[in-house]
Design a protein around this motif. Structure first.
Motif, short mmCIF file in Angstrom:
data_model
loop_
_atom_site.label_atom_id
_atom_site.label_comp_id
_atom_site.label_asym_id
_atom_site.label_seq_id
_atom_site.Cartn_x
_atom_site.Cartn_y
_atom_site.Cartn_z
N SER A 75 1.08 -1.79 -0.08
CA SER A 75 0.12 0.15 0.04
C SER A 75 1.09 1.25 -0.26
CB SER A 75 -0.89 0.15 1.01
OG SER A 75 0.10 0.62 2.35
N SER A 76 1.51 1.18 0.91
CA SER A 76 3.07 2.67 0.66
C SER A 76 3.51 2.93 -0.43
CB SER A 76 4.09 2.48 2.00
OG SER A 76 4.82 1.63 1.76
N SER A 77 3.87 1.18 -1.36
CA SER A 77 4.35 1.40 -2.57
C SER A 77 3.65 2.74 -4.05
CB SER A 77 4.46 -0.02 -3.48
OG SER A 77 5.61 -0.19 -2.40
N PHE A 78 2.28 2.06 -3.31
CA PHE A 78 0.92 2.99 -4.72
C PHE A 78 1.22 4.32 -4.05
CE2 PHE A 78 -0.98 -1.13 -5.22
CZ PHE A 78 -1.05 -1.62 -6.79
N THR A 79 0.90 4.46 -2.70
CA THR A 79 0.70 6.01 -2.33
C THR A 79 2.32 6.80 -2.31
OG1 THR A 79 -0.65 5.00 -0.59
CG2 THR A 79 0.91 7.11 -0.14
N LEU A 80 3.28 6.04 -2.91
CA LEU A 80 4.55 6.71 -3.06
C LEU A 80 4.88 7.14 -4.43
CD1 LEU A 80 6.78 8.05 -1.90
CD2 LEU A 80 7.82 5.95 -2.60
N LYS B 204 2.30 7.36 -6.04
CA LYS B 204 1.39 8.41 -6.65
C LYS B 204 1.73 9.96 -6.16
CE LYS B 204 -3.79 10.49 -5.64
NZ LYS B 204 -3.20 12.02 -6.03
N VAL B 205 2.47 9.61 -5.20
CA VAL B 205 2.89 11.10 -4.78
C VAL B 205 3.57 11.41 -5.47
CG1 VAL B 205 3.98 12.31 -2.97
CG2 VAL B 205 2.30 11.05 -2.11
N ASP C 131 2.05 12.85 -8.76
CA ASP C 131 1.21 13.86 -8.70
C ASP C 131 2.08 15.48 -8.78
OD1 ASP C 131 -0.77 12.82 -8.88
OD2 ASP C 131 -1.81 12.80 -6.93
#
Length: 85
Positions: free
Chosen positions: A53-58, A60-61, A64
């Motif tokens: 989940s942190s890989s997906f979030t990172l 995306k950040v 962006d």
């Protein structure tokens, strides 16, 4: 009418999702066959889910921030061009 243009080909998207699912299955098989108590398996599972989940979030950040930087540069490049005139 404009046609939607995607950055990635359908084959690349399928490869990305396929490899993601393949490695999630490998993690789950590894946890299932691990000869450790349930507490240890739960710890590894929590770590794996957190990492995924942190890989997906990172990602995306990072994407962006890159898009915001491009938009910011484009906006001020236009303003600088107008001021030069």
């Amino acid at each position: 009418m404009k046609k939607k243009a995607y950055r990635n080909t359908p084959a690349f998207v399928m490869l990305a999702w396929g490899s993601f699912l393949f490695f999630v299955v490998l993690i789950l098989i590894g946890l299932y066959t691990l000869k450790e108590p349930l507490m240890v398996k739960g710890y590894y599972l929590m770590g794996s889910v957190g990492l995924i989940s942190s890989s997906f979030t990172l990602s995306k950040v990072i994407r962006d921030n890159q898009e915001d930087e491009e938009r910011y540069n484009k906006m001020f490049r236009v303003q600088d061009d107008v001021e030069d005139i």
